[in-house]
Design a protein around this motif. Structure first.
Motif, PDB file in Angstrom:
ATOM      1  N   GLU A   1       0.615  -0.907  -0.402  1.00  0.00           N
ATOM      2  CA  GLU A   1      -0.074  -0.279  -0.007  1.00  0.00           C
ATOM      3  C   GLU A   1       0.834   1.176  -0.008  1.00  0.00           C
ATOM      4  O   GLU A   1       1.956   1.414   0.738  1.00  0.00           O
ATOM      5  CB  GLU A   1      -1.177  -0.049   1.189  1.00  0.00           C
ATOM      6  N   ALA A   2       0.770   2.398  -0.949  1.00  0.00           N
ATOM      7  CA  ALA A   2       1.253   3.019  -0.698  1.00  0.00           C
ATOM      8  C   ALA A   2       0.720   4.269  -0.690  1.00  0.00           C
ATOM      9  O   ALA A   2      -0.465   4.851  -0.196  1.00  0.00           O
ATOM     10  CB  ALA A   2       1.481   3.646  -2.727  1.00  0.00           C
ATOM     11  N   VAL A   3       1.375   5.483   0.707  1.00  0.00           N
ATOM     12  CA  VAL A   3       0.566   6.310   1.712  1.00  0.00           C
ATOM     13  C   VAL A   3       1.891   8.097   1.265  1.00  0.00           C
ATOM     14  O   VAL A   3       3.254   7.863   0.986  1.00  0.00           O
ATOM     15  CB  VAL A   3       0.981   5.789   2.795  1.00  0.00           C
ATOM     16  N   VAL A   4       1.004   8.839   0.631  1.00  0.00           N
ATOM     17  CA  VAL A   4       1.482  10.077   0.009  1.00  0.00           C
ATOM     18  C   VAL A   4       1.735  10.742   1.640  1.00  0.00           C
ATOM     19  O   VAL A   4       1.045  11.107   2.378  1.00  0.00           O
ATOM     20  CB  VAL A   4       1.150  10.449  -0.341  1.00  0.00           C
TER      21      VAL A   4
ATOM     22  N   ARG B   1       3.099  -2.683   3.792  1.00  0.00           N
ATOM     23  CA  ARG B   1       2.858  -4.611   3.496  1.00  0.00           C
ATOM     24  C   ARG B   1       2.767  -5.022   4.685  1.00  0.00           C
ATOM     25  O   ARG B   1       2.981  -5.105   6.028  1.00  0.00           O
ATOM     26  CB  ARG B   1       4.153  -5.193   3.750  1.00  0.00           C
ATOM     27  N   LYS B   2       1.341  -5.293   5.196  1.00  0.00           N
ATOM     28  CA  LYS B   2       0.500  -5.259   6.581  1.00  0.00           C
ATOM     29  C   LYS B   2       0.634  -4.608   7.255  1.00  0.00           C
ATOM     30  O   LYS B   2       0.933  -5.406   8.434  1.00  0.00           O
ATOM     31  CB  LYS B   2       1.119  -7.365   6.784  1.00  0.00           C
ATOM     32  N   GLY B   3       0.699  -3.199   6.975  1.00  0.00           N
ATOM     33  CA  GLY B   3       0.651  -2.171   8.563  1.00  0.00           C
ATOM     34  C   GLY B   3       1.880  -2.191   8.581  1.00  0.00           C
ATOM     35  O   GLY B   3       2.501  -1.002   9.409  1.00  0.00           O
ATOM     36  N   VAL B   4       3.075  -2.703   8.053  1.00  0.00           N
ATOM     37  CA  VAL B   4       4.676  -2.644   8.233  1.00  0.00           C
ATOM     38  C   VAL B   4       5.197  -2.207   6.815  1.00  0.00           C
ATOM     39  O   VAL B   4       5.247  -1.690   5.797  1.00  0.00           O
ATOM     40  CB  VAL B   4       5.131  -3.812   9.036  1.00  0.00           C
TER      41      VAL B   4
ATOM     42  N   THR C   1       6.051  -0.449  12.026  1.00  0.00           N
ATOM     43  CA  THR C   1       4.669  -0.492  11.670  1.00  0.00           C
ATOM     44  C   THR C   1       4.297   0.810  12.692  1.00  0.00           C
ATOM     45  O   THR C   1       4.353   1.578  13.678  1.00  0.00           O
ATOM     46  CB  THR C   1       4.029  -1.337  13.455  1.00  0.00           C
ATOM     47  N   ILE C   2       3.955   1.858  11.173  1.00  0.00           N
ATOM     48  CA  ILE C   2       3.557   3.158  11.524  1.00  0.00           C
ATOM     49  C   ILE C   2       1.823   3.468  11.182  1.00  0.00           C
ATOM     50  O   ILE C   2       1.926   2.607   9.790  1.00  0.00           O
ATOM     51  CB  ILE C   2       4.103   4.357  11.317  1.00  0.00           C
ATOM     52  N   THR C   3       0.270   3.599  11.326  1.00  0.00           N
ATOM     53  CA  THR C   3      -0.452   4.185  10.916  1.00  0.00           C
ATOM     54  C   THR C   3      -0.674   4.811   9.834  1.00  0.00           C
ATOM     55  O   THR C   3       0.318   5.931   9.668  1.00  0.00           O
ATOM     56  CB  THR C   3      -1.660   4.642  12.021  1.00  0.00           C
ATOM     57  N   VAL C   4      -1.098   4.124   9.031  1.00  0.00           N
ATOM     58  CA  VAL C   4      -1.737   5.298   7.650  1.00  0.00           C
ATOM     59  C   VAL C   4      -1.801   7.007   8.163  1.00  0.00           C
ATOM     60  O   VAL C   4      -1.023   7.522   7.589  1.00  0.00           O
ATOM     61  CB  VAL C   4      -2.725   4.861   6.451  1.00  0.00           C
ATOM     62  N   ALA C   5      -2.361   7.238   8.414  1.00  0.00           N
ATOM     63  CA  ALA C   5      -2.896   8.259   9.260  1.00  0.00           C
ATOM     64  C   ALA C   5      -1.865   9.732  10.250  1.00  0.00           C
ATOM     65  O   ALA C   5      -1.947  10.230  10.368  1.00  0.00           O
ATOM     66  CB  ALA C   5      -3.659   8.366  10.696  1.00  0.00           C
ATOM     67  N   GLU C   6      -0.731   8.692  10.933  1.00  0.00           N
ATOM     68  CA  GLU C   6       0.763   8.871  11.441  1.00  0.00           C
ATOM     69  C   GLU C   6       1.432   9.424  10.397  1.00  0.00           C
ATOM     70  O   GLU C   6       2.153  10.522  10.132  1.00  0.00           O
ATOM     71  CB  GLU C   6       1.088   8.187  12.509  1.00  0.00           C
ATOM     72  N   LEU C   7       1.395   8.979   8.932  1.00  0.00           N
ATOM     73  CA  LEU C   7       2.220   8.383   8.379  1.00  0.00           C
ATOM     74  C   LEU C   7       1.849  10.057   7.402  1.00  0.00           C
ATOM     75  O   LEU C   7       2.644  11.169   6.717  1.00  0.00           O
ATOM     76  CB  LEU C   7       2.652   7.442   7.232  1.00  0.00           C
ATOM     77  N   GLU C   8       0.569  10.050   6.936  1.00  0.00           N
ATOM     78  CA  GLU C   8      -0.432  11.052   6.837  1.00  0.00           C
ATOM     79  C   GLU C   8       0.132  12.147   6.756  1.00  0.00           C
ATOM     80  O   GLU C   8      -0.179  13.819   5.951  1.00  0.00           O
ATOM     81  CB  GLU C   8      -1.468  11.235   5.771  1.00  0.00           C
ATOM     82  N   ASP C   9       0.668  12.486   7.768  1.00  0.00           N
ATOM     83  CA  ASP C   9       0.423  13.917   8.928  1.00  0.00           C
ATOM     84  C   ASP C   9       1.279  14.572   9.050  1.00  0.00           C
ATOM     85  O   ASP C   9       1.664  14.083   9.931  1.00  0.00           O
ATOM     86  CB  ASP C   9      -0.995  13.818   9.997  1.00  0.00           C
TER      87      ASP C   9
END
Length: 417
Positions: free
Chosen positions: A357-360, A375-378, A401-409
């Motif tokens: 999963e790509a997170v920008v 990959r599976k949250g990692v 393991t870092i959440t999508v929300a934390e990475l995007e913010d």
């Protein structure tokens, strides 16, 4: 009796290390050996008549005129002579005899070894044995793997001329950017719907496509090429399913093929490249493989992998020397590479999978952003685009393991994640 026994050789001499190859991996291997106190003979066999040099600038700074040929050499000619490295330029290794531990050379001599390092790299995929492309050998059709290739392409970068690039990988897109900066008309043809999507995903691939289009590159995505012809009135004609495109010059950038032939003939285990353990030793423990040619076991990722990048060549060259010197070091680092195209500068680290999963993080439209792959949250990989001095930290984030929300913010301090 071996086939090499009747040829001139190093018989009777103290055997040392022979390195086959004239690229970055080979250069750093012999350098690390001497810097590490290795006193036995070192012989470097390079098929080009060039001091070993690095290749990434060939598609960028060298074509743009900002980095001359002499600046591509990691170590000058004087270093090899000063440290007693037997540098044999313009000589090709023709065969390896693992039983006799000798390499037969194109000048009909042979050289014996205690340790042999294969660093033969890759060649451009063209027609004939490597693909079905016709017309690949016509005058004006180029590939880019060597300094001589780059010099020939640079001669074509004249304002107003038309360069057709077949392929939209790293080489094709980097040369396209360099050519446009020189005022050359550029057309890119690729059967892919998005450039670089296979290796970097659609998000970044689409961003690169728009960047090139905005800078005047004509991109024909989803367009396959059936061959190249020569027309006495129109010049080169690149044949596609929808018609022919005239060109003053053509660059074939349809991938690379490992130069495995020596290893195969010597009976070494070969997969996508020469298969090695984590210390870069092949199935014959006196023979190592490094750089683009090596399908090496990575202890961090727990699998073999073949990586065609600058950073890996340097590191594997040094690791092979460490192995020969008896140091217990392993291939444990994550792949890293970079590119520069127009005003885009990028660094990547990690092991992105096709289904990750790509997170920008940041604004892609403004051209300053980071992409994480999960990959599976990692985090499996990360890439910084026009944001500098963060790649070492991104490397440390891989595996977390870092959440999508934390990475995007972006209000979260990246260095705190």
């Amino acid at each position: 009796m071996s086939e090499t026994s009747s040829t001139p050789s190093d018989a009777g001499k103290d055997l040392g290390t022979v390195v086959i190859g004239g690229g970055l991996a080979a250069a750093h291997c012999v350098h690390e050996l001497r810097e590490g106190g290795y006193t036995k003979p070192v012989t470097l066999i390079a098929s080009e008549n060039q001091i070993p040099y690095e290749r990434p600038p060939l598609s960028k700074e060298f074509l743009q005129g900002s980095k001359p040929a002499q600046d591509l050499e990691p170590f000058p000619a004087s270093w090899y002579s000063k440290t007693d490295v037997d540098l044999r330029l313009g000589i090709t290794a023709e065969s390896i005899d693992p039983e006799a531990k000798t390499v037969t050379l194109s000048d009909k001599s042979s050289v014996g070894y205690e340790n042999l390092v294969i660093a033969t790299g890759c060649r451009s995929r063209v027609g004939g044995r490597d693909s079905n492309m016709t017309g690949w050998d016509l005058p004006g059709v180029h590939t880019l793997r060597s300094l001589e290739d780059a010099k020939a392409i640079k001669e074509q970068l004249v304002s107003g001329r038309h360069l057709v690039i077949i392929g939209a990988g790293w080489i094709g897109m980097e040369v396209g950017a360099s050519a446009r900066n020189a005022g050359v008309e550029v057309t890119v043809l690729t059967p892919d719907e998005v450039p670089l999507a296979t290796v970097m995903g659609k998000d970044f691939g689409s961003h690169v496509a728009q960047l090139h289009i905005a800078n005047g590159v004509r991109c024909h995505f989803g367009t396959g090429v059936t061959g190249i012809a020569s027309d006495p009135n129109k010049g080169l004609m690149v044949q596609t399913a929808t018609g022919a495109i005239a060109a003053d010059a053509v660059l074939l950038a349809i991938g690379a093929v490992p130069n495995n032939e020596l290893a195969v003939a010597a009976g070494l285990e070969v997969g996508s490249g020469v298969v090695t353990d984590e210390h870069l030793r092949s199935s014959d423990k006196s023979i190592l493989a490094i750089g683009d040619i090596a399908e090496a076991y990575n202890t961090t990722l727990d699998r073999t992998m073949r990586v065609e990048h600058w950073d890996n060549a340097i590191r594997q060259g040094k690791l092979a020397a460490a192995t020969i010197l008896g140091r217990e070091e392993s291939y444990d680092w994550l792949p890293y590479f970079f590119t520069d195209q127009f005003d885009l500068g990028m660094e990547y680290v990690g092991d992105r999978g096709a289904n990750d999963e790509a997170v920008v993080r940041g604004n892609m439209e403004k051209g300053e952003f980071i992409i994480f792959w999960l990959r599976k949250g990692v985090i499996s990989a990360a890439m910084n685009v026009n944001i500098w001095d963060v790649n070492d930290h991104l490397r440390s984030m891989v595996g977390k393991t870092i959440t999508v929300a934390e990475l995007e913010d972006t209000s979260n301090d990246l260095m705190e994640l």
